[in-house]
Design an enzyme around this catalytic site. Sequence first.
Site: not given
Length: 248
Positions: A18, A38, A43, A87-88, A131, A157, A161, A190, A210, A229
Amino acid sequence: MVTRDEPRRVLVTGGAGYIGSHACLALLESGCSVVSVDNLSRGHAGAHDALGLFGGNRFNGHAISIHETEALTDILVRDRIDAVMHFAAFAEVGESMDHPLRYVHNNVAGTMSVLQAMDRADVRALVFSSSCATYGAPPGGLLPIREDCPQTPINPYGASKLYGERMILEYAEARRRAGRHFACAMLRYFNVAGADPGGRLGEDHDPESHLIPICLQVALGQRSAIGVFGADWPTHDGTCIRDYVHVS
């Protein structure tokens, strides 16, 4: 060496994903030559096809993994790459909680492989897609989060990073001490939303997790409802405020 008449040559990892595909498009629009790698696990081959239609002979897409260090090195050397945009990565917080080793392998070991390939090919510039999850919960609820806010991630996660950032900075410092230049930048953002305004690329996750595309799916009648939530945040209705940046 790159002459004034030659376009910059940039390798984008995760270029069929994306955010990576939109980065490829922006680079092509700026006149760069772009190579995407990729493995298409998250992807889409269709993104490479769309980028090829737009970029012509200035775009090449390869369906290989960033863990294939030798193949990555060969591409960096053969295509005389000037810089890498990385980005991967896997990027789902919930998934990282359930499968932390998957995130260590893909995000940490994958970044190490990219650095090893760059080192062997002597590519000296890296933009790392990090991130804001590296910050965790800001002390005292400090908002907005500043760049120099303490980085204390609260999920695997974010931790993956942050470890990637530290590995890159340690590598850059080692090269500096050896008198070998290496430039790097960390992008800490974000939630990303939206799509190319020209309609050439968009967002396509399966299953979709998302918020913005889920809202659109509800509006289109493709799902019955959306769950919100959290009811105890310090906001007027108790729900969480989320920050977004447009992908373009």
